[in-house]
Enzyme design. Structure first.
Site, PDB file in Angstrom:
ATOM      1  N   ASP A  57       2.728  -0.043   4.779  1.00 41.74           N
ATOM      2  CA  ASP A  57       4.007  -0.752   4.764  1.00 41.74           C
ATOM      3  C   ASP A  57       5.160   0.173   5.138  1.00 41.74           C
ATOM      4  O   ASP A  57       5.022   1.393   5.192  1.00 41.74           O
ATOM      5  CB  ASP A  57       4.274  -1.321   3.365  1.00 41.74           C
ATOM      6  CG  ASP A  57       3.295  -2.409   2.977  1.00 41.74           C
ATOM      7  OD1 ASP A  57       2.730  -3.042   3.884  1.00 41.74           O
ATOM      8  OD2 ASP A  57       3.094  -2.613   1.763  1.00 41.74           O
ATOM      9  N   TYR A 115      -6.245   6.261  -1.633  1.00 41.31           N
ATOM     10  CA  TYR A 115      -4.789   6.262  -1.700  1.00 41.31           C
ATOM     11  C   TYR A 115      -4.338   7.146  -2.864  1.00 41.31           C
ATOM     12  O   TYR A 115      -5.061   7.322  -3.847  1.00 41.31           O
ATOM     13  CB  TYR A 115      -4.244   4.854  -1.944  1.00 41.31           C
ATOM     14  CG  TYR A 115      -4.250   3.944  -0.749  1.00 41.31           C
ATOM     15  CD1 TYR A 115      -3.185   3.929   0.151  1.00 41.31           C
ATOM     16  CD2 TYR A 115      -5.316   3.072  -0.519  1.00 41.31           C
ATOM     17  CE1 TYR A 115      -3.179   3.076   1.255  1.00 41.31           C
ATOM     18  CE2 TYR A 115      -5.318   2.221   0.582  1.00 41.31           C
ATOM     19  CZ  TYR A 115      -4.246   2.234   1.460  1.00 41.31           C
ATOM     20  OH  TYR A 115      -4.254   1.395   2.552  1.00 41.31           O
TER      21      TYR A 115
END
Length: 261
Positions: A57, A115
């Site tokens: 994002d 992540y």
């Protein structure tokens, strides 16, 4: 007669996502994919389209984003990293390049992703870390965070923690919080809390939504049993929101079953 030889290349890149509207190609705003394709097209002497391992994002960073593309361009693979870094902006860096088997797809062939999310207790906001951590004005309890992370391990329907989309059943192989290193400058350097998660896939905003919920546990705003119950509830059945984008990093992507420790 000149024979056209097509190569499939795998490229690993790192980037600071602060100035970009995410990875995916955009028509109105700068995106990582736009920049990579522009520079690769110049180096390869033909239009190049890349496939990314994940669509990070706006504001999200990457330590090891992987992209794949095919080209008939003649630039040697061993020269590609240096050539790319000569033309890429300083907030995007090529780390490695290799030729792969035809048909390799950076997104479809993934076995796992890692992540990391970085949070920092900053009673006085730090202007030097604001783009790279979630600055917290309250200090969470690390043991509560670790207990919250542990309950996410295994296979769950993460439908309650996705912002949109489908197929929310995912398996997490690693889910833990650690007291990491420090960031900042001079005497203002403050320790960070780092969440590491490895899974076979992630739905939209899943990591950021999980981090927000875990922080509620770590700050004593809700009990651990509430988070455990939320794993069984659908989206919209409980309060949830994504943690700020700037604390999230796509760390590693794996294409073999062997996973990091």
């Amino acid at each position: 007669l000149q024979v056209t030889v097509m190569r499939t290349l795998k490229l690993t890149v790192a980037y600071d996502g602060t100035a970009y509207a995410g990875f995916q190609r955009q028509s109105r705003f700068p995106a990582i994919q736009n920049v990579l394709e522009e520079v690769l097209s110049r180096l390869c002497g033909e239009p190049v389209q890349v496939t990314g391992s994940g669509r990070t994002d706006a504001g999200v960073h990457a330590l090891g984003q992987v992209v794949s593309f095919t080209t008939a361009g003649r630039i040697p693979t061993e020269r590609l990293v240096r050539a790319l870094n000569a033309f890429l902006p300083g907030d995007i860096r090529a780390l490695a390049a290799e030729e792969t088997a035809p048909g390799f797809n950076a997104r479809k062939d993934i076995c796992w992703k890692e992540y990391r999310y970085v949070a920092q207790y900053t009673p006085v906001p730090d202007p030097f870390t604001r783009n790279y951590v979630w600055q917290l004005d309250e200090e969470p309890d690390l043991r509560r965070l670790q207990a919250a992370a542990a309950c996410l391990l295994g296979t769950h329907d993460f439908g309650g923690f996705q912002s949109t989309g489908s197929a929310p059943v995912k398996t997490l192989f690693t889910s833990r919080w650690d007291a990491g290193g420090s960031v900042g400058v001079g005497s203002g350097r403050l320790p960070c809390l780092v969440y590491t998660v490895v899974g076979d896939g992630f739905v939209y905003h899943m990591v950021r939504n999980l981090v927000w919920s875990m922080l509620q546990v770590g700050l004593g705003r809700k009990p651990l049993v509430a988070l455990e119950e939320e794993l069984r509830l659908p989206r919209g059945a409980f309060e949830n929101r994504p943690a700020p984008a700037q604390g999230l990093y796509l760390a590693r992507v794996g294409y073999t079953p062997e996973r990091p420790e």
